[in-house]
Design a protein around this motif. Structure first.
Motif, PDB file in Angstrom:
ATOM      1  N   UNK A  90       0.829  -1.197   0.000  1.00  0.00           N
ATOM      2  CA  UNK A  90       0.000   0.000   0.000  1.00  0.00           C
ATOM      3  C   UNK A  90       0.861   1.243   0.000  1.00  0.00           C
ATOM      4  N   UNK A  91       0.243   2.347  -0.290  1.00  0.00           N
ATOM      5  CA  UNK A  91       1.010   3.595  -0.332  1.00  0.00           C
ATOM      6  C   UNK A  91       1.137   4.196   1.063  1.00  0.00           C
ATOM      7  N   UNK A  92       2.276   4.800   1.289  1.00  0.00           N
ATOM      8  CA  UNK A  92       2.553   5.472   2.564  1.00  0.00           C
ATOM      9  C   UNK A  92       3.480   6.636   2.291  1.00  0.00           C
ATOM     10  N   UNK A  93       3.083   7.819   2.731  1.00  0.00           N
ATOM     11  CA  UNK A  93       3.933   8.984   2.532  1.00  0.00           C
ATOM     12  C   UNK A  93       5.093   8.961   3.533  1.00  0.00           C
ATOM     13  N   UNK A  98       7.929   7.511   8.668  1.00  0.00           N
ATOM     14  CA  UNK A  98       8.661   7.964   9.853  1.00  0.00           C
ATOM     15  C   UNK A  98       7.938   7.508  11.121  1.00  0.00           C
ATOM     16  N   UNK A  99       6.615   7.654  11.145  1.00  0.00           N
ATOM     17  CA  UNK A  99       5.854   7.207  12.318  1.00  0.00           C
ATOM     18  C   UNK A  99       5.956   5.701  12.513  1.00  0.00           C
ATOM     19  N   UNK A 100       5.978   4.935  11.429  1.00  0.00           N
ATOM     20  CA  UNK A 100       6.154   3.483  11.561  1.00  0.00           C
ATOM     21  C   UNK A 100       7.517   3.169  12.173  1.00  0.00           C
ATOM     22  N   UNK A 101       8.560   3.844  11.687  1.00  0.00           N
ATOM     23  CA  UNK A 101       9.904   3.597  12.211  1.00  0.00           C
ATOM     24  C   UNK A 101      10.038   4.024  13.668  1.00  0.00           C
ATOM     25  N   UNK A 106      -0.445   3.858  15.361  1.00  0.00           N
ATOM     26  CA  UNK A 106      -1.780   4.425  15.160  1.00  0.00           C
ATOM     27  C   UNK A 106      -1.705   5.692  14.310  1.00  0.00           C
ATOM     28  N   UNK A 107      -0.742   6.543  14.606  1.00  0.00           N
ATOM     29  CA  UNK A 107      -0.568   7.770  13.841  1.00  0.00           C
ATOM     30  C   UNK A 107      -0.243   7.455  12.385  1.00  0.00           C
ATOM     31  N   UNK A 108       0.647   6.498  12.177  1.00  0.00           N
ATOM     32  CA  UNK A 108       1.021   6.105  10.816  1.00  0.00           C
ATOM     33  C   UNK A 108      -0.173   5.533  10.059  1.00  0.00           C
ATOM     34  N   UNK A 109      -0.913   4.631  10.708  1.00  0.00           N
ATOM     35  CA  UNK A 109      -2.056   4.001  10.036  1.00  0.00           C
ATOM     36  C   UNK A 109      -3.157   5.022   9.750  1.00  0.00           C
ATOM     37  N   UNK A 110      -3.370   5.955  10.675  1.00  0.00           N
ATOM     38  CA  UNK A 110      -4.353   7.016  10.429  1.00  0.00           C
ATOM     39  C   UNK A 110      -3.964   7.835   9.197  1.00  0.00           C
ATOM     40  N   UNK A 111      -2.671   8.173   9.077  1.00  0.00           N
ATOM     41  CA  UNK A 111      -2.243   8.982   7.936  1.00  0.00           C
ATOM     42  C   UNK A 111      -2.335   8.202   6.625  1.00  0.00           C
ATOM     43  N   UNK A 112      -2.394   6.881   6.708  1.00  0.00           N
ATOM     44  CA  UNK A 112      -2.558   6.053   5.514  1.00  0.00           C
ATOM     45  C   UNK A 112      -4.033   5.816   5.197  1.00  0.00           C
ATOM     46  N   UNK A 119     -15.603   4.209   9.226  1.00  0.00           N
ATOM     47  CA  UNK A 119     -16.063   4.955  10.386  1.00  0.00           C
ATOM     48  C   UNK A 119     -15.180   4.905  11.604  1.00  0.00           C
ATOM     49  N   UNK A 120     -13.962   4.441  11.449  1.00  0.00           N
ATOM     50  CA  UNK A 120     -13.093   4.332  12.615  1.00  0.00           C
ATOM     51  C   UNK A 120     -11.810   5.098  12.439  1.00  0.00           C
ATOM     52  N   UNK A 121     -10.988   4.960  13.387  1.00  0.00           N
ATOM     53  CA  UNK A 121      -9.655   5.525  13.392  1.00  0.00           C
ATOM     54  C   UNK A 121      -8.839   4.688  14.348  1.00  0.00           C
ATOM     55  N   UNK A 122      -7.560   4.884  14.344  1.00  0.00           N
ATOM     56  CA  UNK A 122      -6.702   4.018  15.152  1.00  0.00           C
ATOM     57  C   UNK A 122      -6.524   4.504  16.580  1.00  0.00           C
ATOM     58  N   UNK A 123      -6.875   5.744  16.875  1.00  0.00           N
ATOM     59  CA  UNK A 123      -6.800   6.225  18.253  1.00  0.00           C
ATOM     60  C   UNK A 123      -5.372   6.417  18.732  1.00  0.00           C
ATOM     61  N   UNK A 124      -5.127   6.035  19.969  1.00  0.00           N
ATOM     62  CA  UNK A 124      -3.828   6.250  20.613  1.00  0.00           C
ATOM     63  C   UNK A 124      -2.774   5.281  20.093  1.00  0.00           C
ATOM     64  N   UNK A 125      -1.526   5.719  20.180  1.00  0.00           N
ATOM     65  CA  UNK A 125      -0.393   4.861  19.815  1.00  0.00           C
ATOM     66  C   UNK A 125      -0.082   3.931  20.981  1.00  0.00           C
ATOM     67  N   UNK A 126      -0.987   2.993  21.231  1.00  0.00           N
ATOM     68  CA  UNK A 126      -0.861   2.122  22.404  1.00  0.00           C
ATOM     69  C   UNK A 126      -0.771   0.649  22.034  1.00  0.00           C
TER      70      UNK A 126
END
Length: 186
Positions: A90-93, A98-101, A106-112, A119-126
């Protein structure tokens, strides 16, 4: 009228021959799909026991968002019942990479866009994924690859992600009747 029957017969024979040569069957047209986990399933219980963690519904929802994203990839005609892994490119900017590394999954997956379409989102990086993510796909700068293990498999990536974690979330990508696990640890 006889010529039409002969032509129709030739077309049908050609179509059947084409089907044989491409090794496709009726299941090929079935789309890949995401499946939510059931806390009482034997597979989920086995993972929890194996890693000494408890099932977490919230993490399973996040795993389902990922499974849904993975299932949006194209279905191939190549049937391989012995396949032990499922790959999704899949594409990832640069920000997502950087967030994955940095393990801000969660932040990385949200940006993807993972989870956004349902209807969801990944929420906290937990959480930490229990599947392999390749962020360095040679010259394909804007792409990453997810590698999901066949259900029932335990990988080194999964074992490492489970270290020090107490919760597990899981969902599945089902392709041609075979389930591949999206496992998250928190």
């Amino acid at each position: 009228m006889k010529n039409w029957k002969k032509l129709l017969a030739c077309l049908l024979v050609s179509l059947m021959a084409l089907t044989v040569f491409t090794a496709c069957d009726a299941s090929v047209g079935a789309p890949m799909g995401a499946k939510q986990a059931d806390a009482e399933s034997e597979s989920v219980k086995a993972l929890c026991t194996r890693f000494g963690v408890t099932y977490d519904k919230e993490l399973s929802e996040k795993a389902y968002y990922i499974a849904y994203w993975v299932a949006q990839s194209a279905v191939s005609c190549k049937v391989n019942a012995d396949k032990t892994e499922l790959y999704r490119v899949g594409s990832a900017n640069d920000s997502a990479k950087i967030n994955l590394l940095q393990h801000n999954y969660a932040t990385a997956f949200d940006s993807m866009g993972i989870g956004k379409g349902i209807g969801g989102g990944m929420g906290a990086d937990d959480f930490i994924p229990g599947f392999y993510i390749d962020t360095d796909l040679d010259s394909r700068k804007d792409y990453i690859s997810f590698t999901l293990p066949k259900d029932g498999s335990v990988t080194d990536t999964m074992t490492k992600a489970a270290e020090g974690k107490t919760k597990l979330g899981v969902a599945y990508v089902v392709d041609k009747g075979v389930s591949y696990a999206v496992v998250l640890f928190g």
